[in-house]
Design a protein around this motif. Sequence first.
Motif, PDB file in Angstrom:
ATOM      1  N   ASP A   1       0.815  -1.218   0.000  1.00 63.13           N
ATOM      2  CA  ASP A   1       0.000   0.000   0.000  1.00 63.13           C
ATOM      3  C   ASP A   1       0.846   1.265   0.000  1.00 63.13           C
ATOM      4  O   ASP A   1       0.456   2.288  -0.573  1.00 63.13           O
ATOM      5  CB  ASP A   1      -0.908   0.020   1.244  1.00 63.13           C
ATOM      6  CG  ASP A   1      -1.792  -1.203   1.322  1.00 63.13           C
ATOM      7  OD1 ASP A   1      -2.486  -1.490   0.322  1.00 63.13           O
ATOM      8  OD2 ASP A   1      -1.778  -1.880   2.368  1.00 63.13           O
ATOM      9  N   LEU A   2       1.995   1.197   0.648  1.00 63.53           N
ATOM     10  CA  LEU A   2       2.844   2.366   0.848  1.00 63.53           C
ATOM     11  C   LEU A   2       4.298   1.909   0.854  1.00 63.53           C
ATOM     12  O   LEU A   2       4.619   0.873   1.431  1.00 63.53           O
ATOM     13  CB  LEU A   2       2.497   3.028   2.190  1.00 63.53           C
ATOM     14  CG  LEU A   2       3.369   4.173   2.695  1.00 63.53           C
ATOM     15  CD1 LEU A   2       3.200   5.425   1.829  1.00 63.53           C
ATOM     16  CD2 LEU A   2       3.029   4.495   4.164  1.00 63.53           C
TER      17      LEU A   2
ATOM     18  N   LYS B   1      -0.805  11.140   4.192  1.00 66.49           N
ATOM     19  CA  LYS B   1      -0.052  12.373   3.929  1.00 66.49           C
ATOM     20  C   LYS B   1      -0.151  13.334   5.113  1.00 66.49           C
ATOM     21  O   LYS B   1       0.859  13.882   5.560  1.00 66.49           O
ATOM     22  CB  LYS B   1      -0.586  13.059   2.666  1.00 66.49           C
ATOM     23  CG  LYS B   1       0.131  14.383   2.376  1.00 66.49           C
ATOM     24  CD  LYS B   1      -0.547  15.185   1.279  1.00 66.49           C
ATOM     25  CE  LYS B   1      -0.240  14.662  -0.069  1.00 66.49           C
ATOM     26  NZ  LYS B   1      -0.676  15.583  -1.154  1.00 66.49           N
TER      27      LYS B   1
ATOM     28  N   ALA C   1      -5.197   7.720   1.567  1.00 71.97           N
ATOM     29  CA  ALA C   1      -3.948   8.335   1.089  1.00 71.97           C
ATOM     30  C   ALA C   1      -3.767   9.726   1.691  1.00 71.97           C
ATOM     31  O   ALA C   1      -2.673  10.098   2.119  1.00 71.97           O
ATOM     32  CB  ALA C   1      -3.945   8.408  -0.436  1.00 71.97           C
TER      33      ALA C   1
ATOM     34  N   LEU D   1       3.567  10.963  -2.031  1.00 73.28           N
ATOM     35  CA  LEU D   1       2.854  11.846  -1.103  1.00 73.28           C
ATOM     36  C   LEU D   1       3.749  12.891  -0.480  1.00 73.28           C
ATOM     37  O   LEU D   1       3.458  14.093  -0.524  1.00 73.28           O
ATOM     38  CB  LEU D   1       2.212  11.010   0.015  1.00 73.28           C
ATOM     39  CG  LEU D   1       1.188   9.960  -0.380  1.00 73.28           C
ATOM     40  CD1 LEU D   1       0.663   9.252   0.870  1.00 73.28           C
ATOM     41  CD2 LEU D   1       0.038  10.592  -1.153  1.00 73.28           C
TER      42      LEU D   1
ATOM     43  N   VAL E   1       2.192   5.863  -2.483  1.00 73.93           N
ATOM     44  CA  VAL E   1       1.092   4.917  -2.291  1.00 73.93           C
ATOM     45  C   VAL E   1       0.714   4.303  -3.633  1.00 73.93           C
ATOM     46  O   VAL E   1       0.888   4.910  -4.686  1.00 73.93           O
ATOM     47  CB  VAL E   1      -0.153   5.576  -1.660  1.00 73.93           C
ATOM     48  CG1 VAL E   1       0.110   5.974  -0.222  1.00 73.93           C
ATOM     49  CG2 VAL E   1      -0.608   6.784  -2.479  1.00 73.93           C
TER      50      VAL E   1
END
Length: 283
Positions: A80-81, A236, A232, A102, A223
């Motif tokens: 996801d990240l 951030k 998201a 991000l 992301v």
Amino acid sequence: MLKNTLALLAGLVLSGSAFLAQASETLRVSAIPDEAPTELLRKFKPLGAYLEQQLGMKVEFVPVADYPAVVEALASDRLDLAWLGGFTFVQVHQKSPGAMPLVQREQDARFTSKFITADPQVKQLADLKGKTFAFGSVSSTSGSLMPRYFMLKDGIKPETFFSRVAYSGAHDATAAWVQAGKVDGGVLNASVWDKLVASGKVDTSKVHVFATTPTYFDYNWTVRGSLDPVLAQKIKTAFLALDPANPEHKAILDLQAATRFIETRPENYAGIEEAARAAELLK
């Protein structure tokens, strides 16, 4: 027997649904392995705990074997990240245009790489002609791509300029190779160099910096393209909220070698993409 079969199938469906629900409630995070795995995990733990608190969901760190593994996992929605270098972001973005950077550390907007050697006679890159040299990973922005790009702009092609070019796989490994005399010179990112010096893991009476690259954009937190935009934005916001005046936040920032995080955008990495194409690392 039919009832038993239906019951088993129902159980499997419910188990699968429970697994998917659990997965959706877990933020899967990783990072390019530009340092030892134990160091990456040590740096991430407090940040992971902070994100869990801010997002209200489980955060899991997923270690990977190499740089391409992070690219593939993020582009295929298995992460996801991820903490990426500039080049690995460009690779992810090429595979998955919706992937979004991000935030980055303040210094990542003006990042540099350091050329190092243990030879006191080496004062400039020209002094390493015909000697051995180490980059980090082939996919590393600061340990390979950008230093190579700047060398090529100066008319230096590493494969013909040096007697041998090697790839250590990580910035700390490059420093160790140079200090041990395994290679005559090498290049690594400025942030890791500073950390190695501060922690005493490199002996500056033996190893010295003889050149620094021009600045470029580098690391960021990206992301996957299919991540819920609301989540998201929460991620951030959590990064931007880290305040160095808060002792707990400062401890997290210090481990990330950051003074603070700032917003970033895909356009910032156009120069990295240009360098990658010039080096024929992108099709």
